[in-house]
Motif scaffolding. Structure first.
Motif, short mmCIF file in Angstrom:
data_model
loop_
_atom_site.label_atom_id
_atom_site.label_comp_id
_atom_site.label_asym_id
_atom_site.label_seq_id
_atom_site.Cartn_x
_atom_site.Cartn_y
_atom_site.Cartn_z
N LEU A 180 -45.82 17.43 60.21
CA LEU A 180 -46.37 17.65 58.87
C LEU A 180 -46.74 19.11 58.66
N LEU A 181 -46.45 19.57 57.46
CA LEU A 181 -46.87 20.90 56.99
C LEU A 181 -48.14 20.71 56.17
N LEU A 182 -49.20 21.45 56.52
CA LEU A 182 -50.48 21.36 55.80
C LEU A 182 -50.65 22.53 54.85
N ASN A 183 -51.10 22.27 53.67
CA ASN A 183 -51.38 23.35 52.71
C ASN A 183 -52.60 24.15 53.15
N ASP A 184 -52.64 25.41 52.75
CA ASP A 184 -53.86 26.23 52.82
C ASP A 184 -53.81 27.18 51.64
N ASP A 185 -54.92 27.89 51.43
CA ASP A 185 -55.02 28.74 50.23
C ASP A 185 -54.52 30.16 50.44
N TYR A 186 -54.11 30.51 51.67
CA TYR A 186 -53.87 31.92 52.00
C TYR A 186 -52.46 32.28 52.42
N THR A 187 -51.76 31.36 53.09
CA THR A 187 -50.43 31.72 53.61
C THR A 187 -49.47 31.94 52.44
N PRO A 188 -48.77 33.08 52.43
CA PRO A 188 -47.81 33.32 51.35
C PRO A 188 -46.70 32.26 51.34
N ARG A 189 -46.30 31.85 50.15
CA ARG A 189 -45.22 30.86 50.01
C ARG A 189 -43.97 31.29 50.75
N GLU A 190 -43.62 32.56 50.65
CA GLU A 190 -42.36 33.01 51.28
C GLU A 190 -42.45 32.93 52.79
N PHE A 191 -43.65 33.09 53.34
CA PHE A 191 -43.78 32.96 54.80
C PHE A 191 -43.58 31.50 55.23
N VAL A 192 -44.12 30.57 54.47
CA VAL A 192 -43.93 29.13 54.78
C VAL A 192 -42.44 28.80 54.79
N VAL A 193 -41.73 29.27 53.78
CA VAL A 193 -40.28 29.02 53.69
C VAL A 193 -39.56 29.64 54.89
N PRO A 213 -53.08 31.38 58.47
CA PRO A 213 -53.76 30.14 58.90
C PRO A 213 -52.86 28.90 58.82
N LEU A 214 -51.61 29.08 58.47
CA LEU A 214 -50.65 27.97 58.31
C LEU A 214 -50.66 27.05 59.52
N GLN A 215 -50.71 25.75 59.28
CA GLN A 215 -50.74 24.77 60.36
C GLN A 215 -49.73 23.64 60.17
N ILE A 218 -40.04 21.52 50.20
CA ILE A 218 -41.05 21.04 51.16
C ILE A 218 -42.32 21.87 51.03
N MET A 219 -42.17 23.20 50.94
CA MET A 219 -43.33 24.08 50.79
C MET A 219 -44.11 23.73 49.53
N MET A 220 -43.40 23.54 48.41
CA MET A 220 -44.09 23.25 47.14
C MET A 220 -44.75 21.86 47.15
N THR A 221 -44.12 20.92 47.85
CA THR A 221 -44.73 19.58 47.95
C THR A 221 -46.05 19.67 48.70
N ALA A 222 -46.08 20.40 49.83
CA ALA A 222 -47.34 20.58 50.57
C ALA A 222 -48.36 21.34 49.70
N HIS A 223 -47.89 22.35 48.98
CA HIS A 223 -48.77 23.14 48.12
C HIS A 223 -49.45 22.26 47.07
N GLN A 224 -48.69 21.33 46.50
CA GLN A 224 -49.21 20.51 45.39
C GLN A 224 -49.95 19.27 45.87
N1 NFA Z 1 -50.89 27.34 49.03
C1 NFA Z 1 -50.21 28.56 49.51
C2 NFA Z 1 -50.26 29.61 48.40
O1 NFA Z 1 -50.53 29.30 47.26
C3 NFA Z 1 -48.75 28.28 49.88
C4 NFA Z 1 -48.62 27.25 50.96
C5 NFA Z 1 -47.74 26.17 50.77
C6 NFA Z 1 -49.33 27.32 52.14
C7 NFA Z 1 -47.60 25.19 51.74
C8 NFA Z 1 -49.19 26.35 53.14
C9 NFA Z 1 -48.31 25.28 52.94
N2 NFA Z 1 -49.96 30.88 48.76
#
Ligand code: NFA
Length: 103
Positions: free
Chosen positions: A27-40, A94-96, A57-63
């Motif tokens: 599972l990919l967990l959302n956080d408020d700090y990791t840049p979207r492009e780094f997750v991808v 902090p991406l996990q 997948i990144m946007m699904t975790a984000h939302q």
């Molecule tokens: N929420 C992060 C942002 O807005 C992006 C993110 C997506 C982080 C999915 C972790 C997992 N920069």
């Protein structure tokens, strides 16, 4: 694997079947700090996921807060999550990623 006694004179193994590997989700967990492009970038590098799927997948975790990335035999799932977490730590994010048993 199943072991059955066939006769009083001789124990006969009627079936020796390997158990299927236990599968775990990564599972990919959302956080408020990791840049979207780094997750991808991590999804593409560690999980060999194409760019469009990685973005989804990144946007699904984000939302939604989390998203299943993939399902693997347990030990491979652990290794992939560890590699992805190490990449994130090395980059100071902090991406996990976590793992859990598949249903
Ligand atoms: N929420 C992060 C942002 O807005 C992006 C993110 C997506 C982080 C999915 C972790 C997992 N920069």
């Amino acid at each position: 694997s199943t072991h059955t006694t066939q006769t009083p004179e001789l124990e006969v193994i009627t079936k020796l079947k390997a158990e299927p590997p236990k599968l775990h989700k990564v599972l990919l967990l959302n956080d408020d700090y990791t840049p979207r492009e780094f997750v991808v970038r991590v999804l593409k590098a560690v999980f060999r996921i194409g760019g469009e799927t990685a973005y989804t997948i990144m946007m699904t975790a984000h939302q939604k807060g989390s998203c299943v990335v993939s399902v693997y035999p347990a030990q491979i799932a652990e290794t992939k999550a560890n590699e992805a977490n190490a990449m994130s730590q090395d980059a100071g994010h902090p991406l996990q990623f976590t793992t859990e048993p598949e249903e």
